[in-house]
Design a protein around this motif. Sequence first.
Motif, PDB file in Angstrom:
ATOM      1  N   VAL A   1       0.870  -1.173   0.000  1.00  0.00           N
ATOM      2  CA  VAL A   1       0.000   0.000   0.000  1.00  0.00           C
ATOM      3  C   VAL A   1       0.904   1.219   0.000  1.00  0.00           C
ATOM      4  CG1 VAL A   1      -1.778   1.287   1.231  1.00  0.00           C
ATOM      5  CG2 VAL A   1      -1.822  -1.208   1.251  1.00  0.00           C
ATOM      6  N   LEU A   2       0.720   2.101  -0.990  1.00  0.00           N
ATOM      7  CA  LEU A   2       1.616   3.249  -1.077  1.00  0.00           C
ATOM      8  C   LEU A   2       0.912   4.476  -1.632  1.00  0.00           C
ATOM      9  CD1 LEU A   2       2.488   3.567  -4.348  1.00  0.00           C
ATOM     10  CD2 LEU A   2       3.740   1.490  -3.791  1.00  0.00           C
ATOM     11  N   ASN A   3       1.435   5.625  -1.240  1.00  0.00           N
ATOM     12  CA  ASN A   3       1.051   6.896  -1.845  1.00  0.00           C
ATOM     13  C   ASN A   3       2.100   7.282  -2.872  1.00  0.00           C
ATOM     14  OD1 ASN A   3      -1.432   8.044  -0.601  1.00  0.00           O
ATOM     15  ND2 ASN A   3      -0.283   7.746   1.295  1.00  0.00           N
ATOM     16  N   PHE A   4       1.639   7.911  -3.957  1.00  0.00           N
ATOM     17  CA  PHE A   4       2.591   8.325  -4.983  1.00  0.00           C
ATOM     18  C   PHE A   4       2.358   9.779  -5.375  1.00  0.00           C
ATOM     19  CE2 PHE A   4      -1.042   7.196  -7.598  1.00  0.00           C
ATOM     20  CZ  PHE A   4      -1.023   8.134  -8.617  1.00  0.00           C
ATOM     21  N   THR A   5       3.439  10.408  -5.787  1.00  0.00           N
ATOM     22  CA  THR A   5       3.411  11.740  -6.397  1.00  0.00           C
ATOM     23  C   THR A   5       4.290  11.653  -7.633  1.00  0.00           C
ATOM     24  OG1 THR A   5       3.100  12.810  -4.259  1.00  0.00           O
ATOM     25  CG2 THR A   5       3.904  14.195  -6.057  1.00  0.00           C
ATOM     26  N   ALA A   6       3.844  12.273  -8.737  1.00  0.00           N
ATOM     27  CA  ALA A   6       4.531  12.056 -10.017  1.00  0.00           C
ATOM     28  C   ALA A   6       4.778  13.361 -10.758  1.00  0.00           C
ATOM     29  CB  ALA A   6       3.700  11.121 -10.895  1.00  0.00           C
ATOM     30  N   LYS A   7       5.923  13.414 -11.452  1.00  0.00           N
ATOM     31  CA  LYS A   7       6.253  14.539 -12.331  1.00  0.00           C
ATOM     32  C   LYS A   7       6.930  14.028 -13.596  1.00  0.00           C
ATOM     33  CE  LYS A   7       6.602  18.608  -9.352  1.00  0.00           C
ATOM     34  NZ  LYS A   7       7.436  19.787  -8.997  1.00  0.00           N
ATOM     35  N   LEU A   8       6.799  14.835 -14.671  1.00  0.00           N
ATOM     36  CA  LEU A   8       7.540  14.588 -15.899  1.00  0.00           C
ATOM     37  C   LEU A   8       8.937  15.185 -15.770  1.00  0.00           C
ATOM     38  CD1 LEU A   8       5.175  15.410 -18.903  1.00  0.00           C
ATOM     39  CD2 LEU A   8       6.163  13.193 -18.332  1.00  0.00           C
ATOM     40  N   TRP A   9       9.951  14.420 -16.150  1.00  0.00           N
ATOM     41  CA  TRP A   9      11.311  14.971 -16.149  1.00  0.00           C
ATOM     42  C   TRP A   9      11.406  16.090 -17.188  1.00  0.00           C
ATOM     43  CZ3 TRP A   9      16.098  12.410 -14.147  1.00  0.00           C
ATOM     44  CH2 TRP A   9      17.254  13.128 -14.456  1.00  0.00           C
ATOM     45  N   ARG A  10      10.776  15.891 -18.334  1.00  0.00           N
ATOM     46  CA  ARG A  10      10.928  16.795 -19.481  1.00  0.00           C
ATOM     47  C   ARG A  10      10.713  18.265 -19.123  1.00  0.00           C
ATOM     48  NH1 ARG A  10       6.289  17.586 -22.542  1.00  0.00           N
ATOM     49  NH2 ARG A  10       5.637  15.441 -22.053  1.00  0.00           N
ATOM     50  N   ASP A  11       9.647  18.576 -18.427  1.00  0.00           N
ATOM     51  CA  ASP A  11       9.350  19.981 -18.119  1.00  0.00           C
ATOM     52  C   ASP A  11       8.895  20.193 -16.685  1.00  0.00           C
ATOM     53  OD1 ASP A  11       6.856  18.842 -18.180  1.00  0.00           O
ATOM     54  OD2 ASP A  11       6.122  19.977 -19.906  1.00  0.00           O
TER      55      ASP A  11
ATOM     56  N   ILE B   1      -3.303  15.375 -19.447  1.00  0.00           N
ATOM     57  CA  ILE B   1      -2.006  14.757 -19.213  1.00  0.00           C
ATOM     58  C   ILE B   1      -1.584  13.945 -20.436  1.00  0.00           C
ATOM     59  CG2 ILE B   1      -0.767  13.015 -17.870  1.00  0.00           C
ATOM     60  CD1 ILE B   1      -2.369  13.855 -15.452  1.00  0.00           C
ATOM     61  N   THR B   2      -0.396  14.254 -20.964  1.00  0.00           N
ATOM     62  CA  THR B   2       0.155  13.474 -22.072  1.00  0.00           C
ATOM     63  C   THR B   2       1.565  13.036 -21.707  1.00  0.00           C
ATOM     64  OG1 THR B   2      -1.149  14.621 -23.754  1.00  0.00           O
ATOM     65  CG2 THR B   2       0.837  13.478 -24.489  1.00  0.00           C
ATOM     66  N   ILE B   3       1.779  11.744 -21.712  1.00  0.00           N
ATOM     67  CA  ILE B   3       3.102  11.171 -21.490  1.00  0.00           C
ATOM     68  C   ILE B   3       3.543  10.575 -22.819  1.00  0.00           C
ATOM     69  CG2 ILE B   3       4.433   9.432 -20.227  1.00  0.00           C
ATOM     70  CD1 ILE B   3       2.275   9.635 -18.007  1.00  0.00           C
ATOM     71  N   THR B   4       4.598  11.124 -23.396  1.00  0.00           N
ATOM     72  CA  THR B   4       5.050  10.641 -24.702  1.00  0.00           C
ATOM     73  C   THR B   4       5.880   9.368 -24.531  1.00  0.00           C
ATOM     74  OG1 THR B   4       7.180  11.795 -24.754  1.00  0.00           O
ATOM     75  CG2 THR B   4       5.220  13.059 -25.393  1.00  0.00           C
ATOM     76  N   GLY B   5       6.172   8.750 -25.666  1.00  0.00           N
ATOM     77  CA  GLY B   5       6.951   7.517 -25.648  1.00  0.00           C
ATOM     78  C   GLY B   5       8.403   7.709 -25.299  1.00  0.00           C
ATOM     79  N   THR B   6       8.838   8.963 -25.155  1.00  0.00           N
ATOM     80  CA  THR B   6      10.234   9.228 -24.774  1.00  0.00           C
ATOM     81  C   THR B   6      10.339   9.859 -23.393  1.00  0.00           C
ATOM     82  OG1 THR B   6      10.160  11.412 -25.845  1.00  0.00           O
ATOM     83  CG2 THR B   6      10.914   9.545 -27.185  1.00  0.00           C
ATOM     84  N   ASP B   7       9.230   9.949 -22.683  1.00  0.00           N
ATOM     85  CA  ASP B   7       9.219  10.647 -21.399  1.00  0.00           C
ATOM     86  C   ASP B   7       9.719   9.774 -20.254  1.00  0.00           C
ATOM     87  OD1 ASP B   7       8.480  13.312 -21.727  1.00  0.00           O
ATOM     88  OD2 ASP B   7       6.359  12.798 -21.950  1.00  0.00           O
ATOM     89  N   THR B   8      10.627  10.358 -19.471  1.00  0.00           N
ATOM     90  CA  THR B   8      11.046   9.774 -18.202  1.00  0.00           C
ATOM     91  C   THR B   8      10.180  10.367 -17.097  1.00  0.00           C
ATOM     92  OG1 THR B   8      13.326   9.316 -18.873  1.00  0.00           O
ATOM     93  CG2 THR B   8      12.942   9.670 -16.527  1.00  0.00           C
ATOM     94  N   LEU B   9       9.759   9.548 -16.169  1.00  0.00           N
ATOM     95  CA  LEU B   9       8.880   9.965 -15.078  1.00  0.00           C
ATOM     96  C   LEU B   9       9.630   9.887 -13.757  1.00  0.00           C
ATOM     97  CD1 LEU B   9       5.774   7.832 -16.133  1.00  0.00           C
ATOM     98  CD2 LEU B   9       6.357  10.146 -16.870  1.00  0.00           C
ATOM     99  N   VAL B  10       9.312  10.825 -12.863  1.00  0.00           N
ATOM    100  CA  VAL B  10       9.918  10.828 -11.538  1.00  0.00           C
ATOM    101  C   VAL B  10       8.809  10.684 -10.503  1.00  0.00           C
ATOM    102  CG1 VAL B  10      11.390  12.055  -9.909  1.00  0.00           C
ATOM    103  CG2 VAL B  10      11.774  12.314 -12.364  1.00  0.00           C
TER     104      VAL B  10
ATOM    105  N   SER C   1       6.324  18.936 -15.292  1.00  0.00           N
ATOM    106  CA  SER C   1       4.866  18.957 -15.175  1.00  0.00           C
ATOM    107  C   SER C   1       4.397  18.042 -14.055  1.00  0.00           C
ATOM    108  CB  SER C   1       4.213  18.507 -16.484  1.00  0.00           C
ATOM    109  OG  SER C   1       4.501  19.403 -17.525  1.00  0.00           O
ATOM    110  N   ASP C   2       3.418  18.530 -13.298  1.00  0.00           N
ATOM    111  CA  ASP C   2       2.841  17.769 -12.207  1.00  0.00           C
ATOM    112  C   ASP C   2       1.852  16.756 -12.780  1.00  0.00           C
ATOM    113  OD1 ASP C   2       1.825  16.826  -9.858  1.00  0.00           O
ATOM    114  OD2 ASP C   2       0.998  18.723  -9.155  1.00  0.00           O
ATOM    115  N   LEU C   3       2.084  15.481 -12.539  1.00  0.00           N
ATOM    116  CA  LEU C   3       1.189  14.434 -13.012  1.00  0.00           C
ATOM    117  C   LEU C   3       0.184  14.013 -11.952  1.00  0.00           C
ATOM    118  CD1 LEU C   3       3.686  12.156 -14.965  1.00  0.00           C
ATOM    119  CD2 LEU C   3       2.191  13.957 -15.850  1.00  0.00           C
ATOM    120  N   GLY C   4       0.213  14.660 -10.808  1.00  0.00           N
ATOM    121  CA  GLY C   4      -0.754  14.376  -9.768  1.00  0.00           C
ATOM    122  C   GLY C   4      -0.182  13.542  -8.638  1.00  0.00           C
ATOM    123  N   SER C   5      -1.050  13.273  -7.679  1.00  0.00           N
ATOM    124  CA  SER C   5      -0.623  12.600  -6.458  1.00  0.00           C
ATOM    125  C   SER C   5      -1.815  11.922  -5.811  1.00  0.00           C
ATOM    126  CB  SER C   5      -0.022  13.627  -5.491  1.00  0.00           C
ATOM    127  OG  SER C   5       0.255  13.044  -4.234  1.00  0.00           O
ATOM    128  N   SER C   6      -1.564  10.797  -5.177  1.00  0.00           N
ATOM    129  CA  SER C   6      -2.626  10.159  -4.402  1.00  0.00           C
ATOM    130  C   SER C   6      -2.954  10.950  -3.148  1.00  0.00           C
ATOM    131  CB  SER C   6      -2.219   8.722  -4.023  1.00  0.00           C
ATOM    132  OG  SER C   6      -1.041   8.717  -3.253  1.00  0.00           O
TER     133      SER C   6
END
Length: 340
Positions: free
Chosen positions: A99-109, A170-179, A111-116
Amino acid sequence: MRRPVATRRTQTALAGLAAGLLLVAAGCSSSKSTPSGSSASSTGSTASSGASSSGAPVADAFGVKPNIQIPAGQPDGKLGVKVKIPGDGAKVTDGSVVVLNFTAKLWRDGSDLGSSYDQGQHPVTAVEGQGQILPGWEQGLKGQAAGSRVEVTVPPALGFGAKGSTDGKITITGTDTLVFDLDIVGVYPSPQADIATGPSVLNDPSLPTVGTAVGAADPKITIPAGKQPPAGAVYKPVIVGKGPQVKKGQTVVVQYEGMVWRTGQIFDSSFSKGKSLFATQIGVGSVVQGWDDGLIGQTVGSRVLLVVPPAHGYGPSGQPSAGIQGTDTMVFVVDILDAR
């Protein structure tokens, strides 16, 4: 991710992202901590308190939405794993329930991808090693301890692949690294984990009776014959756990069942859905007021009876799809497995 009827359903772009992260829909899951005396695995260390000297939440504290800083330069295409807050609980292994909480961002710019941790969202529950979450999550979580915050940098090959993902804005491209920052709330041996059995401390003939048997079956709830529900909310323990008290803002991990007083009909239950664990932040409006008010202050390891009048539940509109009228009192039994 399954939402119980107790949850306020908030539709956001994050909901779509979370659905993508959970490659196979996994029910919300969890178990209880060792201090509560349950048979489930320990959940881990006490991390920082989550508040500054001014009382404001601190983003680098476990259990508080983190502020992810994107590194300078370009990603190297490899999986990156960094333990930002170490825990000392049970470790993630193949087959364990996380069971985990997550917070996400795009490395590219950045961008905040949201959070639980966002309003209306809930922690993720999944079984490690069964392809229910991103490959980068599975690899980054393996061997980590409950109570830890782990930063996982996920290259495309271990994320959404060459096709990427799109949901709403939200758009995650095929070359996007996520943090990601992943807060591991708990690690458990199975979705069926529950509290330890104990003697009943509930003795009020005006209230429903609740069984104390703990196992695969639903808790036995009996509405008192001929009795009207109380006018106000009533929150009482049935089994008193030995763990710490639940605090506002914590993530609680529970098993639960909900019943309508008027009809005696069960409208939602983690037990009847394969006994799959459910986790949510408490005291922040992510669930009905009766849960927020009734679970805060209870101890981990407890089975709690929540008698929730309309004003503390769904109000005059009720939940017709669940058979709940605007005048209906709801009865919940909640087993508190963990709180962090």
